[in-house]
Design an enzyme around this catalytic site. Structure first.
Site: not given
Ligand code: DHB
Ligand code: FE
Length: 280
Positions: A12, A59, A193, A240
């Site tokens: 996401h 979040h 990420h 996540e």
């Molecule tokens: C991004 C990824 C995430 O899981 C999130 O919650 C907010 C931003 C991103 O890669 O921009």
């Molecule tokens: Fe996220």
């Protein structure tokens, strides 16, 4: 008896919301990610789930750092969306079923998962965007939703192994329901990420792909890792991916891989999408 028909897992990223609003799904940048849903849409049409149980992480919209349940389950008749600061359009409310949610909450507490129950719950991009991607042409989400939120924001976080056990308990509870409803399990988050700090931008393709493969062949594989080991591999926000583990454990049993997509990057994130079908 209720039936679990399959599982979708999906990264996401808030900017998916803007891509949808701007109709950028076919751009060179977004195309490979959105194409990952092409095999899923006909499958959904054929299998017609009634309920989607969504494992996701909030979040900072519904829970902030002052009050952070480890596991929480929505028990409302509807869940409203707000933009928690990404500038993305909000989506119409999502249908819930409080009675069904309470059956799941009761089952979890009986199985010694002492979850928080939320009779009001706002849902953020992690919940809304994967559902929108599953039913992009519907004005509002056409199925009943049950949010199951796992804390990945404020340490300490639950372990991968505990999330797997939670998912397994949810699957067992669904299968014991006296109901003819068809359930889809959705896991929203990951893959690798890291949004800030020295390692910002980290992507670990090898680990992501090993993890995706493990969900088909050896679903508990990632439970061998501690959270710190997982964060080392996939980044602070990459943790996540424990949503995928919970979802896979809920699916249980024998599975058939229907589709799998991995595309890097979407925003700062490795975009992964999988559909596994439950087979008897
Ligand atoms: C991004 C990824 C995430 O899981 C999130 O919650 C907010 C931003 C991103 O890669 O921009
Ligand atoms: Fe996220």
């Amino acid at each position: 008896m209720a039936e679990i028909i399959g599982m979708v897992t999906c990264s996401h990223v808030p900017s998916i919301g803007n891509a949808l609003a701007k109709n950028s799904q076919h751009d060179a940048y977004w195309g490979p990610f959105f194409d990952g849903f092409k095999p899923i849409h006909p499958w959904l049409k054929e299998h017609q789930p009634d309920v989607v149980v969504v494992f996701y992480n909030d979040h900072g919209l519904n829970f902030f750092l002052d009050t952070m349940p480890t596991f929480s389950v929505g028990a409302a008749e509807q869940y409203t969306n707000e933009d928690e600061g990404w500038g993305i359009p909000t989506l119409p409310p999502f249908k819930g079923d409080a009675t069904l949610s309470w059956e799941i909450i009761e089952g979890l507490v009986q199985r010694e998962f002492d979850v928080a129950s939320c009779q009001t719950m706002k849902v953020d991009h992690a919940f809304t965007l994967p559902l929108k991607l599953l039913w992009p042409t519907e004005e509002s989400c056409p199925v009943i939703t049950i949010p199951i939120c796992i804390n990945t924001v404020q340490f300490p976080l639950p372990s991968a192994s505990r999330c797997y056990q939670l998912g397994k308990a949810v699957g067992d509870i669904i299968q014991s329901l006296d109901s003819r409803l068809k359930f889809l399990i959705l896991g929203s988050g990951g893959l690798s990420h890291q949004l800030d700090g020295e390692r910002a931008g980290l992507i670990n393709k090898k680990f992501d792909q090993d993890f995706m493969h493990s969900l088909v062949t050896h679903p508990a594989w990632a439970t061998q890792y501690t959270n710190l080991e997982l964060i080392e591999q996939v980044g602070t926000q990459g943790i996540e991916l424990i949503m995928w583990l919970a979802a896979r454990a809920a699916l249980g049993g024998h599975v058939k891989l229907i589709s799998s997509t991995y595309h890097v990057p979407i925003s700062n994130t490795a975009g992964g999408i999988m559909l596994l079908e439950h087979v008897n």
